[in-house]
Design a protein around this motif. Structure first.
Motif, mmCIF file in Angstrom:
data_model
loop_
_atom_site.group_PDB
_atom_site.id
_atom_site.type_symbol
_atom_site.label_atom_id
_atom_site.label_comp_id
_atom_site.label_asym_id
_atom_site.label_seq_id
_atom_site.Cartn_x
_atom_site.Cartn_y
_atom_site.Cartn_z
ATOM 1 N N PRO A 71 0.815 -1.216 0.000
ATOM 2 C CA PRO A 71 0.000 0.000 0.000
ATOM 3 C C PRO A 71 0.855 1.276 0.000
ATOM 4 C CG PRO A 71 -0.727 -1.525 1.712
ATOM 5 C CD PRO A 71 0.547 -2.069 1.161
ATOM 6 N N PRO A 72 0.420 2.281 -0.754
ATOM 7 C CA PRO A 72 1.172 3.539 -0.815
ATOM 8 C C PRO A 72 1.420 4.166 0.556
ATOM 9 C CG PRO A 72 -0.434 3.482 -2.576
ATOM 10 C CD PRO A 72 -0.697 2.278 -1.699
ATOM 11 N N ALA A 73 0.455 4.096 1.453
ATOM 12 C CA ALA A 73 0.634 4.694 2.785
ATOM 13 C C ALA A 73 1.787 4.030 3.528
ATOM 14 C CB ALA A 73 -0.656 4.596 3.595
ATOM 15 N N LEU A 74 1.908 2.731 3.396
ATOM 16 C CA LEU A 74 3.002 2.002 4.033
ATOM 17 C C LEU A 74 4.339 2.414 3.429
ATOM 18 C CD1 LEU A 74 4.125 -0.274 5.859
ATOM 19 C CD2 LEU A 74 3.703 -1.828 3.941
ATOM 20 N N LEU A 75 4.390 2.497 2.121
ATOM 21 C CA LEU A 75 5.624 2.894 1.445
ATOM 22 C C LEU A 75 6.034 4.310 1.838
ATOM 23 C CD1 LEU A 75 4.782 1.448 -2.068
ATOM 24 C CD2 LEU A 75 6.348 0.471 -0.376
#
Length: 130
Positions: A71-75
């Motif tokens: 997920p983008p938020a994790l990255l």
């Protein structure tokens, strides 16, 4: 891929700043090789070297996570932790070359936590396919 390139670019700029600081310390102390026994130059060299020791692998881990569809938020959280960790480390070691500081401690911890999280996520992904 759009997330890892953002953090790679930011970290590339930070490396230029750290390299410039080494050059300025060398010029100030008239030392072309080594550290000349100058604490400020020693600190600048270590900040830059520490950056070079950690950041390449961290970016490789981040790009692998991005390619695996995390997920983008994790990255972004991992990339931001790495960038903030490196800024804090540089600030902390520069402000207190011979000892402990808030920036140095939290910079190292954020960098290590980013590496740990990214490595574990990749291992779990490889084993489970998740």
């Amino acid at each position: 891929m759009t997330i890892t390139p953002l953090y790679a670019g930011l970290l590339g700029l930070l490396l230029l700043v750290l390299s410039f600081r080494v050059s300025m310390q060398r010029r100030r102390h008239m030392v072309s090789l080594g550290d000349g026994g100058k604490p400020a130059l020693q600190a600048a060299i270590r900040v830059q070297a520490n950056f070079v020791e950690y950041v390449p692998l961290a970016l490789i881990l981040l790009v692998l996570l991005e390619l695996s569809g995390q997920p983008p938020a994790l990255l972004h959280a991992l990339g931001a932790a790495l960038f903030l960790g490196r800024v804090l480390h540089a600030q902390g070691l520069t402000s207190n070359p011979g000892g402990k500081s808030f920036g140095r401690l939290w910079g190292v911890l954020l960098t290590w936590l980013m590496l740990l999280a990214a490595a574990l996520l990749l291992i779990v992904r490889a084993i489970t396919g998740l």
